[in-house]
Scaffold this motif. Sequence first.
Motif, PDB file in Angstrom:
ATOM      1  N   ILE A 196       0.835  -1.208   0.000  1.00 44.60           N
ATOM      2  CA  ILE A 196       0.000   0.000   0.000  1.00 44.60           C
ATOM      3  C   ILE A 196       0.867   1.255   0.000  1.00 44.60           C
ATOM      4  O   ILE A 196       0.585   2.227  -0.710  1.00 44.60           O
ATOM      5  CB  ILE A 196      -0.957  -0.026   1.203  1.00 44.60           C
ATOM      6  CG1 ILE A 196      -1.966  -1.172   1.041  1.00 44.60           C
ATOM      7  CG2 ILE A 196      -1.685   1.308   1.355  1.00 44.60           C
ATOM      8  CD1 ILE A 196      -2.796  -1.450   2.268  1.00 44.60           C
ATOM      9  N   LEU A 197       1.933   1.238   0.802  1.00 44.07           N
ATOM     10  CA  LEU A 197       2.831   2.399   0.847  1.00 44.07           C
ATOM     11  C   LEU A 197       3.478   2.673  -0.507  1.00 44.07           C
ATOM     12  O   LEU A 197       3.732   3.838  -0.854  1.00 44.07           O
ATOM     13  CB  LEU A 197       3.920   2.179   1.901  1.00 44.07           C
ATOM     14  CG  LEU A 197       3.486   2.234   3.365  1.00 44.07           C
ATOM     15  CD1 LEU A 197       4.651   1.894   4.275  1.00 44.07           C
ATOM     16  CD2 LEU A 197       2.920   3.606   3.705  1.00 44.07           C
ATOM     17  N   PHE A 198       3.724   1.636  -1.275  1.00 45.31           N
ATOM     18  CA  PHE A 198       4.373   1.809  -2.575  1.00 45.31           C
ATOM     19  C   PHE A 198       3.527   2.649  -3.526  1.00 45.31           C
ATOM     20  O   PHE A 198       4.070   3.315  -4.422  1.00 45.31           O
ATOM     21  CB  PHE A 198       4.666   0.440  -3.188  1.00 45.31           C
ATOM     22  CG  PHE A 198       5.256   0.501  -4.571  1.00 45.31           C
ATOM     23  CD1 PHE A 198       6.518   1.039  -4.783  1.00 45.31           C
ATOM     24  CD2 PHE A 198       4.544   0.033  -5.668  1.00 45.31           C
ATOM     25  CE1 PHE A 198       7.053   1.110  -6.059  1.00 45.31           C
ATOM     26  CE2 PHE A 198       5.076   0.094  -6.939  1.00 45.31           C
ATOM     27  CZ  PHE A 198       6.339   0.631  -7.137  1.00 45.31           C
ATOM     28  N   GLN A 199       2.206   2.634  -3.354  1.00 51.21           N
ATOM     29  CA  GLN A 199       1.342   3.424  -4.234  1.00 51.21           C
ATOM     30  C   GLN A 199       1.700   4.911  -4.173  1.00 51.21           C
ATOM     31  O   GLN A 199       1.570   5.621  -5.176  1.00 51.21           O
ATOM     32  CB  GLN A 199      -0.125   3.233  -3.833  1.00 51.21           C
ATOM     33  CG  GLN A 199      -0.627   1.810  -3.990  1.00 51.21           C
ATOM     34  CD  GLN A 199      -2.099   1.701  -3.665  1.00 51.21           C
ATOM     35  OE1 GLN A 199      -2.923   2.367  -4.282  1.00 51.21           O
ATOM     36  NE2 GLN A 199      -2.425   0.868  -2.699  1.00 51.21           N
ATOM     37  N   TYR A 200       2.110   5.371  -3.014  1.00 52.18           N
ATOM     38  CA  TYR A 200       2.434   6.792  -2.850  1.00 52.18           C
ATOM     39  C   TYR A 200       3.592   7.200  -3.767  1.00 52.18           C
ATOM     40  O   TYR A 200       3.632   8.327  -4.270  1.00 52.18           O
ATOM     41  CB  TYR A 200       2.785   7.074  -1.389  1.00 52.18           C
ATOM     42  CG  TYR A 200       3.253   8.478  -1.140  1.00 52.18           C
ATOM     43  CD1 TYR A 200       2.345   9.527  -1.047  1.00 52.18           C
ATOM     44  CD2 TYR A 200       4.615   8.763  -1.010  1.00 52.18           C
ATOM     45  CE1 TYR A 200       2.787  10.828  -0.821  1.00 52.18           C
ATOM     46  CE2 TYR A 200       5.057  10.053  -0.773  1.00 52.18           C
ATOM     47  CZ  TYR A 200       4.136  11.085  -0.691  1.00 52.18           C
ATOM     48  OH  TYR A 200       4.560  12.376  -0.467  1.00 52.18           O
ATOM     49  N   PHE A 201       4.522   6.288  -4.009  1.00 51.68           N
ATOM     50  CA  PHE A 201       5.724   6.610  -4.785  1.00 51.68           C
ATOM     51  C   PHE A 201       5.563   6.337  -6.275  1.00 51.68           C
ATOM     52  O   PHE A 201       6.359   6.834  -7.063  1.00 51.68           O
ATOM     53  CB  PHE A 201       6.912   5.791  -4.273  1.00 51.68           C
ATOM     54  CG  PHE A 201       7.268   6.060  -2.850  1.00 51.68           C
ATOM     55  CD1 PHE A 201       8.054   7.153  -2.501  1.00 51.68           C
ATOM     56  CD2 PHE A 201       6.803   5.242  -1.841  1.00 51.68           C
ATOM     57  CE1 PHE A 201       8.374   7.414  -1.194  1.00 51.68           C
ATOM     58  CE2 PHE A 201       7.125   5.479  -0.517  1.00 51.68           C
ATOM     59  CZ  PHE A 201       7.910   6.571  -0.196  1.00 51.68           C
ATOM     60  N   ASN A 202       4.560   5.569  -6.673  1.00 50.31           N
ATOM     61  CA  ASN A 202       4.536   5.111  -8.062  1.00 50.31           C
ATOM     62  C   ASN A 202       3.279   5.465  -8.833  1.00 50.31           C
ATOM     63  O   ASN A 202       3.359   5.819  -9.996  1.00 50.31           O
ATOM     64  CB  ASN A 202       4.725   3.594  -8.095  1.00 50.31           C
ATOM     65  CG  ASN A 202       4.971   3.071  -9.490  1.00 50.31           C
ATOM     66  OD1 ASN A 202       6.002   3.329 -10.097  1.00 50.31           O
ATOM     67  ND2 ASN A 202       3.995   2.334 -10.020  1.00 50.31           N
ATOM     68  N   PHE A 203       2.110   5.370  -8.205  1.00 57.13           N
ATOM     69  CA  PHE A 203       0.864   5.552  -8.945  1.00 57.13           C
ATOM     70  C   PHE A 203       0.265   6.919  -8.673  1.00 57.13           C
ATOM     71  O   PHE A 203       0.287   7.411  -7.535  1.00 57.13           O
ATOM     72  CB  PHE A 203      -0.160   4.468  -8.555  1.00 57.13           C
ATOM     73  CG  PHE A 203       0.272   3.078  -8.914  1.00 57.13           C
ATOM     74  CD1 PHE A 203       0.282   2.647 -10.229  1.00 57.13           C
ATOM     75  CD2 PHE A 203       0.678   2.191  -7.931  1.00 57.13           C
ATOM     76  CE1 PHE A 203       0.681   1.364 -10.555  1.00 57.13           C
ATOM     77  CE2 PHE A 203       1.073   0.911  -8.243  1.00 57.13           C
ATOM     78  CZ  PHE A 203       1.083   0.494  -9.562  1.00 57.13           C
ATOM     79  N   THR A 204      -0.298   7.524  -9.722  1.00 52.34           N
ATOM     80  CA  THR A 204      -1.057   8.763  -9.573  1.00 52.34           C
ATOM     81  C   THR A 204      -2.534   8.412  -9.479  1.00 52.34           C
ATOM     82  O   THR A 204      -2.947   7.282  -9.760  1.00 52.34           O
ATOM     83  CB  THR A 204      -0.822   9.698 -10.768  1.00 52.34           C
ATOM     84  OG1 THR A 204      -1.215   9.013 -11.981  1.00 52.34           O
ATOM     85  CG2 THR A 204       0.642  10.084 -10.862  1.00 52.34           C
ATOM     86  N   ALA A 205      -3.343   9.391  -9.087  1.00 50.71           N
ATOM     87  CA  ALA A 205      -4.767   9.134  -8.877  1.00 50.71           C
ATOM     88  C   ALA A 205      -5.472   8.695 -10.149  1.00 50.71           C
ATOM     89  O   ALA A 205      -6.473   7.972 -10.104  1.00 50.71           O
ATOM     90  CB  ALA A 205      -5.436  10.384  -8.299  1.00 50.71           C
ATOM     91  N   ASP A 206      -4.979   9.145 -11.305  1.00 52.07           N
ATOM     92  CA  ASP A 206      -5.623   8.795 -12.577  1.00 52.07           C
ATOM     93  C   ASP A 206      -4.890   7.660 -13.304  1.00 52.07           C
ATOM     94  O   ASP A 206      -5.101   7.438 -14.494  1.00 52.07           O
ATOM     95  CB  ASP A 206      -5.691  10.023 -13.487  1.00 52.07           C
ATOM     96  CG  ASP A 206      -4.304  10.603 -13.782  1.00 52.07           C
ATOM     97  OD1 ASP A 206      -3.350  10.213 -13.077  1.00 52.07           O
ATOM     98  OD2 ASP A 206      -4.191  11.439 -14.700  1.00 52.07           O
ATOM     99  N   SER A 207      -4.037   6.948 -12.599  1.00 56.43           N
ATOM    100  CA  SER A 207      -3.285   5.860 -13.227  1.00 56.43           C
ATOM    101  C   SER A 207      -4.219   4.730 -13.650  1.00 56.43           C
ATOM    102  O   SER A 207      -5.122   4.331 -12.904  1.00 56.43           O
ATOM    103  CB  SER A 207      -2.231   5.313 -12.252  1.00 56.43           C
ATOM    104  OG  SER A 207      -1.618   4.167 -12.783  1.00 56.43           O
ATOM    105  N   ASN A 208      -3.994   4.221 -14.869  1.00 57.06           N
ATOM    106  CA  ASN A 208      -4.812   3.118 -15.368  1.00 57.06           C
ATOM    107  C   ASN A 208      -4.578   1.831 -14.589  1.00 57.06           C
ATOM    108  O   ASN A 208      -5.437   0.948 -14.548  1.00 57.06           O
ATOM    109  CB  ASN A 208      -4.504   2.875 -16.856  1.00 57.06           C
ATOM    110  CG  ASN A 208      -4.906   4.043 -17.726  1.00 57.06           C
ATOM    111  OD1 ASN A 208      -5.853   4.759 -17.406  1.00 57.06           O
ATOM    112  ND2 ASN A 208      -4.200   4.243 -18.824  1.00 57.06           N
TER     113      ASN A 208
END
Length: 423
Positions: free
Chosen positions: A137-149
Amino acid sequence: MAARKRASTGSSAQTKPNETTTRPKPKEPLLTDQTIAPPKSGVILKLTLFFSIPYFYLIFYHYKIEHELRKSILINAALSLAGFFVTIKMIPVASRYVLRRNLFGYDINKKGTPQGTVKVPESLGIVVGIVFLVFGILFQYFNFTADSNWLVEYNAALASICFMVLLGFVDDVLDVPWRVKLLLPSIAALPLLMAYAGHTTIIIPKPLIPYVGLEVLDLGWMYKLYMGLLTVFCTNSINIHAGLNGLEVGQTVVIASAILIHNIMQIGASADSEYKMAHAFSLYLVQPLLATSLALFSYNWYPSSAFVGDTYTYFAGMTMAVAGILGHFSETLLIFFVPQVLNFLLSLPQLAGIVPCPRHRLPRFDPGTGLLTGTNDGTLVNFFLRRFGRMTEKSICICLLVFQAIACCFCFVLRFFLAGWYK
């Protein structure tokens, strides 16, 4: 898998294909202050060096990987390393809690020796699952944006894995019937199947195109059915290929290492950005799986001071299945699972009820010599012992893990020779 033989309750005992521990009687006093043996750091250091040197060579030197993608891979690796140390520290803490709740067992393969009387905490796969999910879950902060597919599918993957961890722990506590175990992965896979928005097509092998008349075949809903069946197989195949200290976690470490190398090779060799992202997505799940599994392996390797439980085997199988599905290499994943396929085929007569299936399908242990003797039960462990003769538990586990590694290497060789001809 850390399985138990529960105290008699007056109800009929359920048959389980593979067992490694036995639960003590409820009235036996508990040792809540018992500490487990320290992690086997030397084994983990050797395994880490053996894998990380070729892995990071591929990332930094052999392939020219885009800077941003390499940065994401390294951030994920750093978080995975942090997960490794957290798991190392949390397992002794969790062991005290499970001992307090009477979740411990005795190692059947050491019955008749002093080690066979040691209370070993079980269901500690729950620690690995929780740490994996937190850092995932923490990794999302560094890699994915809110509009990521990819964000929806990433969260769906984590939800399926979380669901599987929960159901695995429920199985450890309640010891659900074997026929119910087959359904648990199907339930846990629902978030992934409902959120999956990728293609549902398969590429027809080139030698078959003249007969089929198509190069690409759209399976529609049947593809999602295949995804569900793959999760059922991966989770249960890890669960039944067990019975030795270190075997469940060891096979996961070997397969996860092969998956990571495969992903890096595909990322480095492809120019298709979507194809690269699919394999990077798979890599983001498997790196923390490998790191946390290595931490658990340091306690579970022979002689085991912690049993992993169905919680871990279900979690590991589901994570690798999700990585293979969303990375679009399910065929390659099944070749990595060749030993598990063989074990399943050997087990099928007993699983189907054609041949009587005892509760414990373990080899016979001789406390005088410390050797295991293969029985007629249909498992790969017993098959190896019948074929190659009696061995110690540590030796037979090493043989099976080497066989797992050979199967993974065979997959890479097969892909090399079939490239351009098969697909």
